[in-house]
Write a protein that holds these residues in place. Structure first.
Motif, PDB file in Angstrom:
ATOM      1  N   ARG A  75     -14.896  -4.269   6.223  1.00  0.00           N
ATOM      2  CA  ARG A  75     -13.705  -3.414   6.066  1.00  0.00           C
ATOM      3  C   ARG A  75     -12.421  -4.152   6.459  1.00  0.00           C
ATOM      4  O   ARG A  75     -11.342  -3.579   6.392  1.00  0.00           O
ATOM      5  CB  ARG A  75     -13.881  -2.139   6.880  1.00  0.00           C
ATOM      6  CG  ARG A  75     -14.931  -1.225   6.263  1.00  0.00           C
ATOM      7  CD  ARG A  75     -15.126   0.044   7.050  1.00  0.00           C
ATOM      8  NE  ARG A  75     -16.107   0.882   6.384  1.00  0.00           N
ATOM      9  CZ  ARG A  75     -17.060   1.552   7.010  1.00  0.00           C
ATOM     10  NH1 ARG A  75     -17.152   1.512   8.334  1.00  0.00           N
ATOM     11  NH2 ARG A  75     -17.915   2.287   6.335  1.00  0.00           N
ATOM     12  N   ARG A  76     -12.562  -5.417   6.852  1.00  0.00           N
ATOM     13  CA  ARG A  76     -11.415  -6.281   7.157  1.00  0.00           C
ATOM     14  C   ARG A  76     -11.456  -7.497   6.213  1.00  0.00           C
ATOM     15  O   ARG A  76     -11.638  -8.637   6.647  1.00  0.00           O
ATOM     16  CB  ARG A  76     -11.453  -6.725   8.618  1.00  0.00           C
ATOM     17  CG  ARG A  76     -11.334  -5.598   9.617  1.00  0.00           C
ATOM     18  CD  ARG A  76     -11.217  -6.084  11.070  1.00  0.00           C
ATOM     19  NE  ARG A  76     -12.179  -7.096  11.469  1.00  0.00           N
ATOM     20  CZ  ARG A  76     -13.380  -6.849  12.021  1.00  0.00           C
ATOM     21  NH1 ARG A  76     -13.772  -5.608  12.236  1.00  0.00           N
ATOM     22  NH2 ARG A  76     -14.176  -7.847  12.357  1.00  0.00           N
ATOM     23  N   PRO A  77     -11.282  -7.269   4.915  1.00  0.00           N
ATOM     24  CA  PRO A  77     -11.451  -8.368   3.960  1.00  0.00           C
ATOM     25  C   PRO A  77     -10.478  -9.523   4.144  1.00  0.00           C
ATOM     26  O   PRO A  77     -10.790 -10.651   3.765  1.00  0.00           O
ATOM     27  CB  PRO A  77     -11.267  -7.695   2.596  1.00  0.00           C
ATOM     28  CG  PRO A  77     -10.539  -6.436   2.878  1.00  0.00           C
ATOM     29  CD  PRO A  77     -10.929  -6.009   4.258  1.00  0.00           C
ATOM     30  N   GLY A  92      -6.744  -3.980  -0.292  1.00  0.00           N
ATOM     31  CA  GLY A  92      -6.955  -2.543  -0.360  1.00  0.00           C
ATOM     32  C   GLY A  92      -8.271  -2.200   0.323  1.00  0.00           C
ATOM     33  O   GLY A  92      -8.905  -3.052   0.942  1.00  0.00           O
ATOM     34  N   LYS A  93      -8.675  -0.960   0.196  1.00  0.00           N
ATOM     35  CA  LYS A  93      -9.932  -0.508   0.799  1.00  0.00           C
ATOM     36  C   LYS A  93     -11.115  -1.037  -0.025  1.00  0.00           C
ATOM     37  O   LYS A  93     -11.169  -0.834  -1.235  1.00  0.00           O
ATOM     38  CB  LYS A  93      -9.965   1.020   0.837  1.00  0.00           C
ATOM     39  CG  LYS A  93     -11.195   1.573   1.475  1.00  0.00           C
ATOM     40  CD  LYS A  93     -11.178   3.091   1.504  1.00  0.00           C
ATOM     41  CE  LYS A  93     -12.478   3.610   2.108  1.00  0.00           C
ATOM     42  NZ  LYS A  93     -12.531   5.067   2.066  1.00  0.00           N
ATOM     43  N   PRO A  94     -12.057  -1.706   0.630  1.00  0.00           N
ATOM     44  CA  PRO A  94     -13.205  -2.232  -0.115  1.00  0.00           C
ATOM     45  C   PRO A  94     -14.182  -1.136  -0.530  1.00  0.00           C
ATOM     46  O   PRO A  94     -14.232  -0.069   0.085  1.00  0.00           O
ATOM     47  CB  PRO A  94     -13.860  -3.189   0.880  1.00  0.00           C
ATOM     48  CG  PRO A  94     -13.429  -2.723   2.217  1.00  0.00           C
ATOM     49  CD  PRO A  94     -12.102  -2.064   2.041  1.00  0.00           C
ATOM     50  N   MET A  95     -14.941  -1.424  -1.563  1.00  0.00           N
ATOM     51  CA  MET A  95     -16.019  -0.547  -2.009  1.00  0.00           C
ATOM     52  C   MET A  95     -17.311  -1.278  -1.694  1.00  0.00           C
ATOM     53  O   MET A  95     -17.556  -2.361  -2.222  1.00  0.00           O
ATOM     54  CB  MET A  95     -15.887  -0.255  -3.501  1.00  0.00           C
ATOM     55  CG  MET A  95     -14.530   0.286  -3.826  1.00  0.00           C
ATOM     56  SD  MET A  95     -14.356   1.652  -4.939  1.00  0.00           S
ATOM     57  CE  MET A  95     -15.882   2.081  -5.562  1.00  0.00           C
ATOM     58  N   LEU A  96     -18.147  -0.681  -0.825  1.00  0.00           N
ATOM     59  CA  LEU A  96     -19.356  -1.328  -0.322  1.00  0.00           C
ATOM     60  C   LEU A  96     -20.582  -0.525  -0.705  1.00  0.00           C
ATOM     61  O   LEU A  96     -20.612   0.691  -0.502  1.00  0.00           O
ATOM     62  CB  LEU A  96     -19.269  -1.443   1.202  1.00  0.00           C
ATOM     63  CG  LEU A  96     -17.986  -2.054   1.766  1.00  0.00           C
ATOM     64  CD1 LEU A  96     -17.937  -1.898   3.279  1.00  0.00           C
ATOM     65  CD2 LEU A  96     -17.864  -3.503   1.356  1.00  0.00           C
ATOM     66  N   ALA A 118     -20.264  -5.600  -3.072  1.00  0.00           N
ATOM     67  CA  ALA A 118     -18.971  -5.243  -2.502  1.00  0.00           C
ATOM     68  C   ALA A 118     -17.850  -5.654  -3.439  1.00  0.00           C
ATOM     69  O   ALA A 118     -17.882  -6.738  -4.029  1.00  0.00           O
ATOM     70  CB  ALA A 118     -18.785  -5.926  -1.143  1.00  0.00           C
ATOM     71  N   ASP A 119     -16.885  -4.758  -3.573  1.00  0.00           N
ATOM     72  CA  ASP A 119     -15.693  -5.029  -4.363  1.00  0.00           C
ATOM     73  C   ASP A 119     -14.477  -4.977  -3.456  1.00  0.00           C
ATOM     74  O   ASP A 119     -14.306  -4.023  -2.687  1.00  0.00           O
ATOM     75  CB  ASP A 119     -15.552  -4.001  -5.494  1.00  0.00           C
ATOM     76  CG  ASP A 119     -16.627  -4.180  -6.546  1.00  0.00           C
ATOM     77  OD1 ASP A 119     -16.674  -5.266  -7.152  1.00  0.00           O
ATOM     78  OD2 ASP A 119     -17.422  -3.249  -6.749  1.00  0.00           O
ATOM     79  N   PHE A 120     -13.648  -6.012  -3.576  1.00  0.00           N
ATOM     80  CA  PHE A 120     -12.429  -6.124  -2.790  1.00  0.00           C
ATOM     81  C   PHE A 120     -11.277  -6.350  -3.757  1.00  0.00           C
ATOM     82  O   PHE A 120     -11.432  -7.096  -4.723  1.00  0.00           O
ATOM     83  CB  PHE A 120     -12.501  -7.322  -1.829  1.00  0.00           C
ATOM     84  CG  PHE A 120     -13.699  -7.314  -0.932  1.00  0.00           C
ATOM     85  CD1 PHE A 120     -13.668  -6.649   0.281  1.00  0.00           C
ATOM     86  CD2 PHE A 120     -14.862  -7.974  -1.296  1.00  0.00           C
ATOM     87  CE1 PHE A 120     -14.786  -6.646   1.118  1.00  0.00           C
ATOM     88  CE2 PHE A 120     -15.977  -7.985  -0.473  1.00  0.00           C
ATOM     89  CZ  PHE A 120     -15.938  -7.306   0.740  1.00  0.00           C
ATOM     90  N   ALA A 121     -10.138  -5.735  -3.492  1.00  0.00           N
ATOM     91  CA  ALA A 121      -8.954  -5.939  -4.330  1.00  0.00           C
ATOM     92  C   ALA A 121      -7.756  -6.208  -3.431  1.00  0.00           C
ATOM     93  O   ALA A 121      -7.567  -5.536  -2.412  1.00  0.00           O
ATOM     94  CB  ALA A 121      -8.702  -4.728  -5.214  1.00  0.00           C
ATOM     95  N   PHE A 122      -6.979  -7.197  -3.811  1.00  0.00           N
ATOM     96  CA  PHE A 122      -5.749  -7.542  -3.110  1.00  0.00           C
ATOM     97  C   PHE A 122      -4.589  -7.329  -4.083  1.00  0.00           C
ATOM     98  O   PHE A 122      -4.671  -7.740  -5.240  1.00  0.00           O
ATOM     99  CB  PHE A 122      -5.763  -9.013  -2.686  1.00  0.00           C
ATOM    100  CG  PHE A 122      -6.702  -9.341  -1.570  1.00  0.00           C
ATOM    101  CD1 PHE A 122      -6.219  -9.591  -0.294  1.00  0.00           C
ATOM    102  CD2 PHE A 122      -8.072  -9.431  -1.787  1.00  0.00           C
ATOM    103  CE1 PHE A 122      -7.081  -9.922   0.743  1.00  0.00           C
ATOM    104  CE2 PHE A 122      -8.938  -9.753  -0.770  1.00  0.00           C
ATOM    105  CZ  PHE A 122      -8.448  -9.994   0.504  1.00  0.00           C
ATOM    106  N   SER A 123      -3.532  -6.737  -3.612  1.00  0.00           N
ATOM    107  CA  SER A 123      -2.305  -6.589  -4.384  1.00  0.00           C
ATOM    108  C   SER A 123      -1.343  -7.675  -3.912  1.00  0.00           C
ATOM    109  O   SER A 123      -1.046  -7.767  -2.717  1.00  0.00           O
ATOM    110  CB  SER A 123      -1.710  -5.198  -4.156  1.00  0.00           C
ATOM    111  OG  SER A 123      -0.503  -5.081  -4.868  1.00  0.00           O
TER     112      SER A 123
END
Length: 171
Positions: A75-77, A92-96, A118-123
Motif C-alpha cells: 500500500r506504499r508503492p 494512487g491506491k493500489p489494487m491487490l 497487483a496493479d499500481f498507477a502513478f499520475s
C-alpha cells in the motif's frame, strides 16, 4: 483515447508473450510497465513465496504478521517503485489480489499455489521528464531473485531482466 487504447492493446500483447513462460516460478516475478500520457501503470505478478515465504493461508501469529506487513508495504508503492523524480509522479491506491488476502487469484485453485496480482498507477505532473523507474522489489523481498519487466510506452516496447544490483528500468 486512441493513444490509451493503443497502449492498453500493446500491454495486452506483451502480456500474451508472458503466457508462454511458466506461470508460477519461485524467485521470479513479472512486472508490466505502461506509460500513457501522464499515467504510469504497473502490473506485478509474483508467487507469494517470493514475498512472505509461504503460499498457504496464514495459520500462526508470525504468518499473520508477515501477511499484514506485506499488505502495508504494497500500500506504499512509492517505496517499491520510484519513477524519475523530475516527472513528479504520485501513486494512487493500489489494487491487490491474492487468495491469501481473501481475493481470488488465478493460480491457487488450479495448482495449489498462491500468487499476488497487483496493479499500481502513478499520475505524473511532468510525464515528459519520465525517463526511468527504480524497482526495489529484490532488495525489499529478498526471496525474489529476478524480475522480468516488459515495457510499453511512447518509445516503443522493451524487455528488461532485473536481478540483484540492477534495479533500473529505462522508459
Amino acid at each position: 483515447m486512441i493513444r490509451r487504447s493503443f497502449v492498453l492493446l500493446l500491454a495486452a500483447a506483451l502480456s500474451l508473450s508472458a503466457l508462454a513462460a511458466p506461470p508460477h516460478v519461485h524467485g521470479v516475478a513479472s512486472l508490466d510497465v505502461a506509460v500513457d500520457g501522464n499515467t504510469l501503470s504497473l502490473h506485478l505478478e509474483s508467487p507469494m513465496e517470493n514475498l512472505i515465504g509461504f503460499e498457504h493461508p496464514a495459520y500462526d501469529p508470525a504468518q499473520k504478521e508477515a501477511l499484514n506487513r506485506l499488505l502495508a508495504q504494497l500500500r506504499r508503492p512509492a517505496e517499491l517503485f520510484v519513477p524519475t523524480p523530475a516527472a513528479g509522479c504520485v501513486p494512487g491506491k493500489p489494487m491487490l489480489a491474492s487468495s491469501l488476502f481473501g481475493t481470488p487469484d488465478k493460480s491457487f485453485n488450479q495448482h495449489g499455489h498462491a500468487d499476488l496480482d497487483a496493479d499500481f498507477a502513478f499520475s505524473c505532473a511532468h510525464p515528459e521528464q519520465l525517463t526511468g523507474l527504480e524497482v526495489h522489489l529484490i532488495p525489499v523481498f529478498p526471496r525474489t531473485h529476478r524480475v522480468n519487466v516488459q515495457i510499453a510506452g511512447p518509445k516503443g516496447q522493451a524487455a528488461v531482466r532485473l536481478e540483484a544490483g540492477n534495479t533500473h528500468v529505462g522508459l
